[in-house]
Motif scaffolding. Sequence first.
Motif, PDB file in Angstrom:
ATOM      1  N   TYR A  57      -2.429   3.619  -3.979  1.00  0.00           N
ATOM      2  CA  TYR A  57      -2.594   3.427  -2.546  1.00  0.00           C
ATOM      3  C   TYR A  57      -1.473   2.569  -2.002  1.00  0.00           C
ATOM      4  CZ  TYR A  57      -4.283  -1.391  -2.909  1.00  0.00           C
ATOM      5  OH  TYR A  57      -4.376  -2.745  -3.133  1.00  0.00           O
ATOM      6  N   PRO A  59       1.293   1.987   1.799  1.00  0.00           N
ATOM      7  CA  PRO A  59       1.787   2.561   3.045  1.00  0.00           C
ATOM      8  C   PRO A  59       2.449   3.917   2.835  1.00  0.00           C
ATOM      9  CG  PRO A  59       3.132   0.695   2.344  1.00  0.00           C
ATOM     10  CD  PRO A  59       1.958   0.727   1.443  1.00  0.00           C
ATOM     11  N   PRO A  60       2.447   4.752   3.861  1.00  0.00           N
ATOM     12  CA  PRO A  60       3.048   6.075   3.753  1.00  0.00           C
ATOM     13  C   PRO A  60       4.538   5.994   3.425  1.00  0.00           C
ATOM     14  CG  PRO A  60       2.151   5.713   5.986  1.00  0.00           C
ATOM     15  CD  PRO A  60       1.845   4.502   5.177  1.00  0.00           C
ATOM     16  N   ASN A 162      -4.088   6.330   1.669  1.00  0.00           N
ATOM     17  CA  ASN A 162      -3.618   5.197   2.466  1.00  0.00           C
ATOM     18  C   ASN A 162      -4.768   4.249   2.787  1.00  0.00           C
ATOM     19  OD1 ASN A 162      -0.985   6.325   2.665  1.00  0.00           O
ATOM     20  ND2 ASN A 162      -1.642   7.600   4.363  1.00  0.00           N
ATOM     21  N   THR A 264       6.857   0.237   7.643  1.00  0.00           N
ATOM     22  CA  THR A 264       5.805  -0.364   6.800  1.00  0.00           C
ATOM     23  C   THR A 264       5.330  -1.728   7.299  1.00  0.00           C
ATOM     24  OG1 THR A 264       7.265  -1.533   5.288  1.00  0.00           O
ATOM     25  CG2 THR A 264       6.777   0.767   4.767  1.00  0.00           C
ATOM     26  N   TRP A 267       1.822  -3.371   6.779  1.00  0.00           N
ATOM     27  CA  TRP A 267       1.334  -3.663   5.439  1.00  0.00           C
ATOM     28  C   TRP A 267       1.843  -5.022   5.022  1.00  0.00           C
ATOM     29  CZ3 TRP A 267      -1.732  -0.417   2.277  1.00  0.00           C
ATOM     30  CH2 TRP A 267      -2.135   0.751   2.926  1.00  0.00           C
TER      31      TRP A 267
END
Length: 267
Positions: A57, A59-60, A162, A264, A267
């Motif tokens: 898991y 951030p994209p 995510n 990001t 996060w």
Amino acid sequence: ENPIDELFMEKPDIGFADVGGMAEVKREIALKIIQPLQHPELYKAYGKKIGGGILLYGPPGCGKTYIARATAGEINARFISISLNEILDMWIGNSEKNLHQFFELARRNAPCVLFIDEVDALGASRSQMKNSGSSTVINQFLAEMDGIQNSNEGVLILGATNMPWNLDPAFRRPGRFDRILFVPPPDEEARLEILKQQLKEKPQGKVDFSKLASKTQEYSGADLKAIIDVAIEEKLEESFKTGNISPLETKDLLKGVKKHKATTKEW
Ligand code: ATP
């Protein structure tokens, strides 16, 4: 071979060396899923159970899919990728059958890495969706995972999300996604590696990678790729006019950094 199968299956030509940073994630994947496949006798000697999947898991764009592909490449295995949202959306009413077929596809093509993206699509706890029909799909999914675990057939399961906090605890039981790993945004050293890696086969002049790495805080791997894309587009426009191919330099990439912002932050 069913031609549809080919849509979901590949033989990746990248390995761990192509993934920038992520030392800890690589180590865990090796210990939990690669080594058990290659040295089951050692695990047995220590009485350590093997099996179970890893849920990634973070951030994209920070390489969850990429490291899953590299895991398959690393052991010369096939890579099968599905997104649970696709399964749920595309074949409404038929999800269970499709799920079963994917797990079958994986079995037939072992050793393979079965990558399941957007695991949170089945996230909301089962009690919340008792009446929606999704709970049957979840139960089927868990049964399929248990089947893989019990048969020990060389299907390595990696999942990605995510939103791990949305996941029903049933997913995390032993033998299912019993290891959860955070795939962080790349730190400075990792960004340097990723930039080098992504520029490897492009025309490049003098590039100050350390400078670029220090100016790209909070940029994901995908963002770094985007920076390079932007820089290349500018170069192309130049080339259309002059007919020359001029190599990418630090200043071109810095322009890319200006144009493409980091994603990001939260996060
Ligand atoms: P999402 O949550 O959006 O699915 P993801 O975490 O799965 O994102 P990827 O699709 O794996 O992200 O990453 C996007 C692209 O960025 C990759 O195809 C790869 O080219 C590049 N990339 C990301 N991280 C790395 C990395 N650590 N090393 C090299 N390339 C990377």
